[in-house]
Design a protein around this motif. Structure first.
Motif, short mmCIF file in Angstrom:
data_model
loop_
_atom_site.label_atom_id
_atom_site.label_comp_id
_atom_site.label_asym_id
_atom_site.label_seq_id
_atom_site.Cartn_x
_atom_site.Cartn_y
_atom_site.Cartn_z
N LEU A 1 15.60 -4.93 6.16
CA LEU A 1 16.26 -5.17 7.17
C LEU A 1 17.25 -4.23 7.59
O LEU A 1 16.99 -3.61 8.39
N GLY A 2 18.02 -4.32 6.93
CA GLY A 2 18.93 -3.03 6.82
C GLY A 2 19.42 -2.05 5.17
O GLY A 2 19.64 -3.48 4.80
N VAL B 1 22.88 -2.76 9.01
CA VAL B 1 24.03 -2.58 7.98
C VAL B 1 22.88 -3.93 7.54
O VAL B 1 21.82 -4.49 8.15
N SER B 2 23.57 -4.42 6.32
CA SER B 2 22.59 -5.11 5.16
C SER B 2 21.97 -6.07 5.71
O SER B 2 22.79 -7.37 6.06
N SER B 3 20.84 -5.93 5.09
CA SER B 3 20.55 -7.46 5.44
C SER B 3 18.73 -7.07 4.38
O SER B 3 18.19 -6.14 4.81
N THR B 4 18.37 -7.88 3.91
CA THR B 4 17.02 -7.97 2.96
C THR B 4 16.42 -8.49 2.81
O THR B 4 17.54 -10.34 2.49
N GLU C 1 25.54 -7.78 11.10
CA GLU C 1 24.72 -6.97 12.26
C GLU C 1 23.41 -6.96 13.24
O GLU C 1 23.44 -6.04 12.16
N GLY C 2 22.95 -7.88 13.32
CA GLY C 2 21.72 -6.80 14.18
C GLY C 2 20.86 -7.38 13.13
O GLY C 2 19.49 -6.74 13.32
N THR C 3 20.73 -8.53 12.49
CA THR C 3 19.33 -8.87 11.61
C THR C 3 18.64 -9.38 12.16
O THR C 3 17.23 -9.56 12.24
N ASP D 1 14.58 0.73 7.17
CA ASP D 1 14.61 -0.71 7.00
C ASP D 1 13.05 -0.82 7.79
O ASP D 1 12.37 0.26 7.90
N HIS D 2 13.05 -2.20 7.82
CA HIS D 2 11.19 -2.18 8.02
C HIS D 2 10.33 -1.85 7.06
O HIS D 2 9.03 -2.58 7.52
N MET D 3 10.62 -1.26 6.00
CA MET D 3 9.83 -1.74 4.62
C MET D 3 9.20 -2.55 3.93
O MET D 3 10.36 -3.42 3.88
#
Length: 821
Positions: free
Chosen positions: A476-477, A489-492, A508-510, A738-740
């Motif tokens: 996601l980030g 920024v970081s999120s999986t 932020e933005g997850t 992102d979005h992979m």
């Protein structure tokens, strides 16, 4: 002949003061501060949709302002080139996460670009919020955050005067918990069942201090009780009048001394509305100047729910601007209101009272605006390479029926403008547009792209199709530090099954990324989410957590499912921040069960009974054999994690770290290592300074732990689209976007995507390689200079030694003679 004293030279701008700040100070010192700007417009940054919230940017040639700053606001401003560096003030209508979630990242960016001070205006809770975010590590502690509350005089600068209008709402009769109240009862406290349950604020504290009753319990209850009714601040903004323009041609016809110094006092008098006498004839301002622009008025109003409608309709200040008095004519009302409020007959009558000359702009979840078109563009083009690994993005559509209003309204669109000066009008030329056909066409026109895609698909047809549905990893980030247009920024998201998901970091933005990835299914995904792992306390890894908690509670209510708190695996240093936000802003502690990361380190003896109980429940929820953490080499209290499923698969997530043996040991024989690769090879010195890894260092860590496959992520924003490829790349390494979406069966396919990726981003790769060559040349020159200096230093020292030896040889006979004598 002596000359008089020369005029003092203007002082130079100090290097650490931004140009626009310096120009503003010079204007103020010159006394031209309130002449009124020539150009003023309002522009929509975020149109109110669920993934982006509502935010408005106001521009004049003197100042820039932002009204509300939810998650993703900074990312949208960066993408659309709305200059963050020029922001003077940020206005917050209400302290809810939807309005303030983007502030920590925004403040860090303002600090990084040299802004030492920023003014915030809003309700009293704003002070508490800004105090709370100072608990984050880093520069937030040192930023001068000035707050001007509604109890203070109006805000005034070179562009406009802003009046804060406090509105106190009534609590709604509670049926289902709202995302704003996080399931609070109408009185503002948790229900008795929640207060005694494992998800209560007290229980959250007990997960850290087992057996100790919080000494603040009574105080907490009082805080909860007075948290509602809430306070919203509306902003009435009056642009300064603009004096009429002097008509030089007409003045010349009348014989005035145009073009000479004598005309200056005449112009000043006429613009100030005074008549003048010239050659016995009286001349009036209306003859030689265009009319004065009295200064338009606009209103920014958030009405969160029907409980605030009476406060809006009965407000005396608003009434004065609804009486039809010309100087009180409102040009624009910006409504940050849900459809339920727009349908309310009281609110509709209030809107009508402004009269036909007022424009109405509505920002709410019924907006279908696309705020990050570059993200959609990249994903559409990546989808041409592999549709399964790069699925097309979608949007979340609001489900509420649109209200029919008695006055014409304009629905918000990203970058929609309303000009207040020089002429009042709507402007749509900058509105964001998503054109998938154009995105596809651009990619297909790139040299070699179609050829590389064709070759890739042919090679993939030979790969055995053995793709199990789970586990599934959704990135996601994949960027670092701050959200940018391509990489958040970081999120999986780790989907362990069709009904269970685990979030690895939560920048932020997850939530916005989840909306764009899953669209209408986002509520179900949130209900599937049982735990969040936060690797460390840097803002880009956890500032999306509160929004996930809020939206997750809302999702349970929307789907009619029984609510269950989220397991939070994080450094225990996160709790002071969460407590501060809970106590002073919105209730969130009832949504979490805290498991300190420290307690999951192998061999840890400080394993509290409550945390042990939570870990057992966590393992059972995901059908896991083990959830382990280890400390890594980044900042203090930074952790990586390893997840082992009962079926045998193992996923390891590094968080942020330098090469780390503890991570290698914990990750032995992992199926998948997700490792940060912040910097390219050749930047090892910078990686050490920033305690991050280079591409090759990340790959070597994976090789040492004998990982089956390595996915690189957390790229510096200097690699906006794609990082530089290392010589260590092999058929065991992939690059995250992102979005992979990746499954274990995709491992053989991912390295085969590299040739078409290189074709798609060929120009970016060339540019990065050129930058790398320049940097290497600069380093070579610096090294050569140092060596030359050292060599010259050695030569000088050698010459000195020779002279000294020669002198000693000359003095030696004299000494011998003296001895003989």
């Amino acid at each position: 002949m002596s000359e008089g004293p020369s005029a003092p030279r203007p002082a130079r701008r100090p290097k650490d003061v931004p140009r626009h700040v310096w120009a503003r100070e010079r204007r103020r010192n010159a006394g031209t501060g309130l002449a009124g700007p020539n150009t003023v417009y309002v522009q929509v940054v975020a149109a109110g949709s669920r993934d982006a919230g509502a935010a408005v940017y106001v521009f004049s040639e003197f100042n820039r302002y932002l009204f509300n700053c939810g998650e993703g606001t900074q990312r949208a401003m960066q993408e659309h080139k709305l200059k963050i560096s020029h922001l003077d003030s940020i206005f917050l209508s209400r302290v809810s996460w939807a309005n303030v979630g983007g502030l920590p990242g925004m403040i860090l960016t303002l600090k990084a670009i040299g802004l030492q001070r920023c003014v915030f205006l809003g309700p009293p809770k704003l002070q508490n919020y800004l105090k709370a975010i100072r608990l984050f590590p880093g520069p937030l502690k040192r930023m001068d955050l000035a707050v001007q509350l509604h109890t203070e005089p109006e805000y005034k600068d070179e562009t406009m005067t802003v009046y804060q209008i406090p509105l106190t709402g009534k609590p709604l009769a509670a049926e289902s918990p709202s995302p704003q109240s996080s399931g609070a009862s109408p009185q503002g406290g948790n229900s008795p069942k929640e207060d005694t349950g494992p998800a209560s604020p007290r229980a959250a504290q007990q997960s850290l201090e087992e057996g100790k009753e919080s000494p603040k319990k009574r105080g907490d209850e009082q805080k909860c009780a007075r948290r509602h009714p809430d306070l919203v601040t509306a902003f009435l903004c009056k642009v300064h009048p603009r004096k009429g323009k002097f008509l030089a041609a007409k003045a010349q016809e009348l014989g005035l001394p145009v073009g000479t110094p004598a005309i200056l006092p005449i112009i000043t008098a006429l613009k100030n509305g005074e008549s003048i006498t010239f050659e016995g004839k009286e001349l009036f301002p209306e003859e030689l100047c265009t009319p004065t622009d009295p200064g338009p008025v606009f209103l920014v109003l958030e009405c969160p729910h029907e409980g605030f409608v009476d406060a809006v309709c009965e407000n005396e200040t608003f009434r004065r601007y609804q009486e039809g008095v010309p100087e009180h004519q409102v040009a624009l009302v910006i409504h940050m209101t849900p459809e339920s409020v727009l349908r309310d007959s009281r609110y509709q009558q209030w809107m009508e009272r402004f009269g036909p000359g007022t424009q109405h702009l509505v920002l709410n979840e019924n907006s279908s605006a696309v705020h990050n078109p570059r993200s959609y563009k990249i994903q559409t083009q990546l989808n041409l390479i592999h549709p399964e690994i790069f699925p097309l993005l979608t949007t979340y559509q609001g489900k509420e029926a649109e209200a029919v209003c008695p006055v014409p309204i304009v629905r918000g669109e990203c970058l929609l403008k309303y000009h207040l000066r020089p002429q009042q009008e709507w402007q749509r030329d900058a509105v964001t547009v998503c054109d998938p056909d154009m995105f596809v066409s651009e990619a297909l026109d790139l040299p070699d792209f179609q050829t590389r895609v064709k070759e890739c698909k042919e090679s993939l047809s030979a790969v055995p199709g053995n793709v199990g549905a789970y586990p599934e990893i959704v990135f996601l980030g994949t960027g670092s530090a701050i959200p940018m247009k391509i990489r958040n920024v970081s999120s999986t998201l780790l989907n362990t099954s069709a009904t269970r998901s685990l979030l690895l970091d939560c920048g932020e933005g997850t939530f916005g990324q989840l909306c764009r990835h899953y669209g209408e299914q986002v509520d179900q995904v949130l209900c599937n989410l049982v735990a969040v792992f936060v690797s460390h306390m840097h803002t880009d890894h956890h500032s999306g957590l509160v929004n996930i908690l809020m939206e997750r509670r809302r999702a349970f209510a929307a789907l009619g499912q029984a609510f269950s708190p989220l397991f939070l695996v994080a450094p225990e240093q996160i709790m002071p921040w969460l407590h501060e936000y809970h106590d002073h802003c919105e209730e969130i502690l009832g949504d979490i069960k805290m498991i300190p990361s420290q307690s999951l380190v192998k061999g840890c003896e400080n394993f509290r009974p409550k945390a042990k109980e939570f870990v057992s429940s966590l393992l059972e929820s995901y059908d896991l054999a083990e959830f382990q953490t280890c400390e890594v080499q980044h900042c203090k209290n930074a952790f990586a994690c390893s997840v082992i499923h009962k079926s045998g698969w193992k996923v390891v997530y590094s968080g942020d770290t330098m090469p780390c043996m503890a991570l290698v040991q914990m990750g032995k024989n992992a199926n998948l290592l997700i490792h940060e690769a912040t910097l390219e090879d050749g930047m090892e010195k910078e990686a050490i300074e920033k305690t991050h890894s280079t591409t090759s260092q990340a790959i070597q860590t994976g090789m040492k732990m004998n990982a089956e496959f390595i996915m690189l992520n957390h790229f510096s924003q200097r690699y906006a689209k794609i990082p530089l490829f290392s010589e260590d790349f092999s058929d065991k390494v992939g690059i995250a976007f992102d979005h992979m979406r990746v499954r274990f069966g995709d491992f053989p396919a991912i390295p085969k995507l590299i040739p078409p990726l290189k074709a798609l981003f060929a120009d970016d790769i060339v540019e990065m390689e050129e930058r790398k060559e320049k940097r290497e040349m600069r380093l070579l020159k610096e090294t050569a200079l140092v060596l030359d200096k050292l060599t010259r230093g050695d030569s000088t020292e050698a010459a000195c030694q020779k002279r000294k030896q020669a002198k000693n040889h000359q003095e030696l006979p004299d000494k011998k003679l003296k001895t003989v004598n």
